[in-house]
Design a protein around this motif. Sequence first.
Motif, PDB file in Angstrom:
ATOM      1  N   THR A  13       8.050 -15.601  21.107  1.00 50.81           N
ATOM      2  CA  THR A  13       7.259 -16.545  21.774  1.00 50.81           C
ATOM      3  C   THR A  13       6.270 -15.735  22.606  1.00 50.81           C
ATOM      4  N   TYR A  14       6.517 -14.616  23.206  1.00 49.44           N
ATOM      5  CA  TYR A  14       5.640 -13.985  23.985  1.00 49.44           C
ATOM      6  C   TYR A  14       5.072 -12.548  23.348  1.00 49.44           C
ATOM      7  N   ARG A  15       5.000 -12.416  21.992  1.00 47.62           N
ATOM      8  CA  ARG A  15       4.734 -11.583  21.184  1.00 47.62           C
ATOM      9  C   ARG A  15       3.307 -10.885  21.850  1.00 47.62           C
ATOM     10  N   LEU A  16       2.320 -11.618  22.085  1.00 46.07           N
ATOM     11  CA  LEU A  16       1.064 -11.299  22.304  1.00 46.07           C
ATOM     12  C   LEU A  16       1.269 -10.437  23.509  1.00 46.07           C
ATOM     13  N   ARG A  17       1.885 -10.925  24.588  1.00 43.85           N
ATOM     14  CA  ARG A  17       1.902 -10.070  25.726  1.00 43.85           C
ATOM     15  C   ARG A  17       2.886  -8.927  25.533  1.00 43.85           C
ATOM     16  N   MET A  18       3.816  -8.817  24.804  1.00 48.20           N
ATOM     17  CA  MET A  18       4.307  -7.490  24.699  1.00 48.20           C
ATOM     18  C   MET A  18       3.833  -6.678  23.779  1.00 48.20           C
ATOM     19  N   ALA A  19       3.019  -7.094  22.837  1.00 46.73           N
ATOM     20  CA  ALA A  19       2.169  -6.285  22.085  1.00 46.73           C
ATOM     21  C   ALA A  19       1.140  -5.614  22.806  1.00 46.73           C
TER      22      ALA A  19
END
Length: 597
Positions: A13-19
Amino acid sequence: MGDLKYLNRFFWTYRLRMALGIVFICISNYFQVLQPQVIREALDLVIDYVNAYGVYDGFGVQGEFFGILSHTLMLFAGLVLLLALIMGFFLYLTRQTIIVMSRLIEYDLREVIFQHYEDLSLEFYKRNNTGDLMNRITEDVNKVRMYLGPAVMYMANLVSTIIFVIVSMLAVSPTLTLYTLIPLPVLAISIYYVSNIIHTRSTLIQQQLSRLTSIAQEVFSGIRVVKSYVRERQQIRYFAGQSDVYKNMSVDLAKVDAWFFPLMIFMVGAATILTVYVGGLQVVAGEISAGNIAEFVIYVNMLTWPVTAIGWIASIVQQASASQKRINEFLSTEPTVIDPDPDYRGDIRGSIVFEDVTFVYPDTGIKAIDGLSFTLKPGEKLAIIGRTGSGKTTIADLLLRMYDITSGRILVDGKDVSKIGLANLRRRIGYVPQDVFLFSDTIRANIAFGADHDPDEAEIEQFAKYAAVYKDIEGLTLGFDTLVGERGVTLSGGQKQRVSIARALIKRPDIVILDDALSAVDTNTEQQILGYFNEALQDKTAIIITHRIYGHLKFDKIIVLEDGHVAEVGTHEELLANGGYYSEIVERQLAEEVDEQ
């Protein structure tokens, strides 16, 4: 890591933040790795200038050499400072992405757990302690958040730092790199061994913490009983004993944790010694420069925190795994009562049919209802009377589908109750339970809680009058804004019952169930409430579960329960003529009323 797989959905769900966070870490570490290279160049330049300075001894050009050296070193220092600022800026962005992501996931995870708690059936709450439920949604989630944020961030930092550092070291000297990294395999094996110990002990510690929370919650909730039986000292000793168990387990875990940092420092120190020794030999052999030794020493120290963090990360992951396992145990528990149509909303006419209903409590195996059958037409009034443990309250629970029946059928408006939208069924039934529960809020909020809309002041006051509690509330200093305390502790038993009745009536239900709801009110108040029932419940189906007879309320049917089955059934006159249990209750009640007069 198996128990932590559940969290992958949140990472997605928060893949963009983690990336972005991982990219920022890599950029930050890239600029960090450039600093030793700049320092190497500066050191080699200084050595070259010192040698040249000696060659021109006695010449005037020595002063110019010194000025150029000072200016060049200032440029190198400024470059190192600039690299540090860039590195710090991207490290700030890293925390703004990954740590914020962990807080968002923490919020989402608590929402998921809380919603799942609310979806679970009543039998689940009878099997589990409230303190344990609270601990899993607070302490266990906190442990998991440390894995979601700091552990992920420092693991990414560890991997990227090691990659950049080792690549930079190999570019200078593969031989020196090999000697420098010799201690790392020993470190990895030690971490694996200690992590297993941490995982086992963390699970036991969380279980003990849940036990402590449950003990505290029970004592605080039952403080009146504790004080009335003068058991304060006993409870203190018991709690202290359990706290000692928790303390000893935590100290043992801390002792295991204490091995990590000395082990890390020792390994890093050994790597530094090897770097200086082997590097010195290579400088003598002309394979590397003296600046390369300084560069390698900085690289080794640059690895100190990431390598040290391996143990800390392993500890966090193991504790998070233990906590997530406890959370998964509840999240994998499915509600036994399934809602067939959550979105349906509609009125219920009030026809009720029990067809040979049998119910056995799943947690105890006790048969509470045995072959029960009766029929109620819309608008009819039913009284259910019986001794304690005869199954009266169970009928209300089954009609509300707090449990599913073991065998038989329950029909509402001719439709099997298991096929009716669960939320709509409960929304259309006004239920006043035997064990009255009020929220730690104002009286106004407790009454309004029953409405599926936002009731105005006049409506709340009107239903307070119907429940004959309006005058009591007006007599309080803050009136309807009075805080009732936990479980309504500031109100009397009768006041709590009447507030609960007002809360049920403000729903404007199609079916009303009162489970011994007038046991704590006096005769005059009872007459007021029943007077309203006679007027307002004329077209409503009503089930009154009681130990006594209400002469002011006419019942279409009266059922006498005994050991879960119907012992007597009929009208008031018919049951009196039978001379059974019902007639005994009536005679006893009449005698008590005569004695009171």
